[in-house]
Design an enzyme around this catalytic site. Structure first.
Site, PDB file in Angstrom:
ATOM      1  N   ARG A  34       0.821  -1.216   0.000  1.00  0.00           N
ATOM      2  CA  ARG A  34       0.000   0.000   0.000  1.00  0.00           C
ATOM      3  C   ARG A  34       0.855   1.265   0.000  1.00  0.00           C
ATOM      4  O   ARG A  34       0.451   2.285  -0.571  1.00  0.00           O
ATOM      5  CB  ARG A  34      -0.925   0.010   1.208  1.00  0.00           C
ATOM      6  CG  ARG A  34      -2.167  -0.836   0.988  1.00  0.00           C
ATOM      7  CD  ARG A  34      -3.038  -0.825   2.212  1.00  0.00           C
ATOM      8  NE  ARG A  34      -4.366  -1.334   1.916  1.00  0.00           N
ATOM      9  CZ  ARG A  34      -5.176  -1.868   2.817  1.00  0.00           C
ATOM     10  NH1 ARG A  34      -4.788  -1.973   4.075  1.00  0.00           N
ATOM     11  NH2 ARG A  34      -6.369  -2.291   2.478  1.00  0.00           N
ATOM     12  N   LYS A 207     -15.185 -15.763   6.266  1.00  0.00           N
ATOM     13  CA  LYS A 207     -16.621 -15.821   6.573  1.00  0.00           C
ATOM     14  C   LYS A 207     -17.514 -15.478   5.390  1.00  0.00           C
ATOM     15  O   LYS A 207     -17.301 -14.468   4.734  1.00  0.00           O
ATOM     16  CB  LYS A 207     -16.937 -14.823   7.695  1.00  0.00           C
ATOM     17  CG  LYS A 207     -16.225 -15.128   8.996  1.00  0.00           C
ATOM     18  CD  LYS A 207     -16.533 -14.091  10.044  1.00  0.00           C
ATOM     19  CE  LYS A 207     -15.990 -12.744   9.633  1.00  0.00           C
ATOM     20  NZ  LYS A 207     -16.098 -11.691  10.617  1.00  0.00           N
ATOM     21  N   GLY A 360      -6.624  -6.632   0.387  1.00  0.00           N
ATOM     22  CA  GLY A 360      -5.608  -6.775   1.431  1.00  0.00           C
ATOM     23  C   GLY A 360      -4.978  -8.148   1.547  1.00  0.00           C
ATOM     24  O   GLY A 360      -3.809  -8.338   1.192  1.00  0.00           O
ATOM     25  N   GLY A 384     -12.153  -4.537   1.261  1.00  0.00           N
ATOM     26  CA  GLY A 384     -13.484  -4.082   1.671  1.00  0.00           C
ATOM     27  C   GLY A 384     -14.060  -3.085   0.679  1.00  0.00           C
ATOM     28  O   GLY A 384     -15.221  -3.176   0.277  1.00  0.00           O
TER      29      GLY A 384
END
Ligand code: 3PG
Ligand code: MG
Length: 410
Positions: A34, A207, A360, A384
């Site tokens: 990043r 998840k 990420g 995200g």
């Protein structure tokens, strides 16, 4: 959204929001992707004589107030040090976010020089749900820039956060999107508007709850959904299979079943694991063997995809013209359980169309596994943010950059 070429930055103070949220091993940066991805905007602004103060967050500091959070860390110090190396100039780190130290840092900037404020999340108002609290902090940040001050939003990975430095601050200053944000959004557009087919989406990570909304939204866009890793065990369980002590979101089974039905109705092929690596527990040296789905032992947990699954996933990627991948399909951090994630990365690297590694963990995984950057069309810097964009949700940071200062639409 306008780009930085449309701002007259020479001799001005530019408040630059970057996403420099890097994985840390103590104070050692384990993946500086990043920081490197943020360099083009920083160097171009500096080259045009801007005086740059960078705002960034690191981790999720805990504590009731500024003092508690600053004491607990993490400080951006390791990031400032890495940035100094990459830039070839000393990047001073102010000891606060929007206080006297940050003001002094700005006062000390010559044209073309770069400084940093401390972790913006030391300020509890940064992430507050209260609009007035965030606005208060944004006002203090904007004041640092002085007359003629500007804002550049280049923190792609945080654009889905309605935070003071991402959402409220750009409303107060003339602003533009940085090169990274524009590049990331351009790739996401290619994934959403007329992607070449077959379009295969590979999803992993812990998840299903993180991704069910996105899956429901893309079922009319993708041809094939390959699901592996932690989230796949809930899918297997929804189909009635034993998954032992593997990661499971029991309460998501009804939603997962509904997604599977919806996919079938729409003719989207859902590819699930056929064999798993059954380990005694979550440890790098856990004893393990390959178990076929349908024969998984009740007392073990899956740590990776088995060889038949790896071959199946590769086969389902072979004819793809567009690929988006988010989430490792095994515990790749442990070399013994990295084969599944490596196989997915390898198969995607052979695809000749548009290949996007979304975010990420997957980005860190492909770098850790040694895949050169050029193996893929694009490695996104925000998981995200990418997922929320693909889900069709408006990103607060994009909305703020698209609006004029003062909030009116540009
Ligand atoms: C990320 O690491 O996903 C971004 O930097 C955003 O961080 P956050 O998930 O803590 O808001
Ligand atoms: Mg995150």
């Amino acid at each position: 959204m306008r780009g930085i070429d449309e701002l007259d930055v020479g001799g001005k103070t530019v408040l630059l929001r970057a996403d420099l949220n890097t994985p840390l091993d103590g104070t050692r940066i384990s993946d500086d992707g990043r920081i490197r991805a943020s360099m083009p905007t920083i160097t171009r602004l500096a080259g045009r004589g801007a005086r740059i103060l960078i705002f960034a967050h690191l981790g999720r500091p805990k504590g009731a107030d500024y003092a508690a959070r600053a004491a607990g860390g993490p400080s951006l110090q390791p990031v400032a040090a890495r940035l100094s190396e990459l830039l070839g100039q000393e990047v001073p780190l102010a000891a606060d976010v929007a206080g006297q130290a940050a003001a002094a840092a700005v006062a000390g900037l010559a044209d073309g020089r770069v400084g940093m404020a401390e972790n913006v999340r030391f300020e509890p108002a940064e992430t507050s749900k209260d609009d007035a609290e965030r606005a208060g902090l944004a006002g203090r940040m904007a004041a640092l820039a002085g007359p003629g001050g500007l804002y550049v939003g280049d923190g792609f990975g945080a654009l889905h956060r309605k935070h003071a430095s991402v959402y409220d601050l750009p409303a107060l200053l003339p602003h533009a999107a940085g090169d990274l944000v524009l590049a990331e959004i351009a790739v996401l557009r290619r994934l959403t508007e007329n992607p070449e087919r077959p379009y295969v989406m590979v999803l992993g990570g812990a998840k299903p709850s993180d991704k069910l909304g996105m899956i429901a939204h893309v079922l009319d866009k993708v041809d094939r959904l390959v699901i592996g890793g932690g989230m796949s065990y809930t899918f297997l369980k929804a189909q009635g299979h034993e998954v032992g002590k593997s990661l499971l979101e029991e309460d998501k089974i009804p939603e997962v079943s509904a997604v599977l039905e919806d996919a079938a109705k729409r003719g989207v092929e859902v590819v699930l694991p056929v064999d798993l690596v059954a380990a005694t527990g979550y440890a790098p040296d856990a004893e393990h063997y390959i178990a076929r789905v349908g024969e998984f032992p009740a007392d073990r947990e899956s740590m990776d995809m088995g060889p038949a699954t790896r071959a199946l996933f590769a086969e389902k990627l072979a004819d793809a013209k567009t690929v988006f991948w988010n989430g490792p399909v095994g515990v790749f951090e442990f070399p013994a359980f990295a084969a599944g994630t490596r196989a997915v990365a390898e198969a995607i690297s052979q695809v000749s169309g548009l290949t996007v590694i979304g975010g990420g963990d997957s980005a860190a995984a492909v770098r850790k596994l040694g895949f050169p950057e050029g193996s893929f069309t694009h490695i996104a810097t925000g998981g995200g943010a990418s997922l929320e964009y693909l889900e069709g949700r408006p990103l607060p940071g994009v909305a703020a950059l698209e609006a004029a200062e003062g909030g009116a639409a540009r």
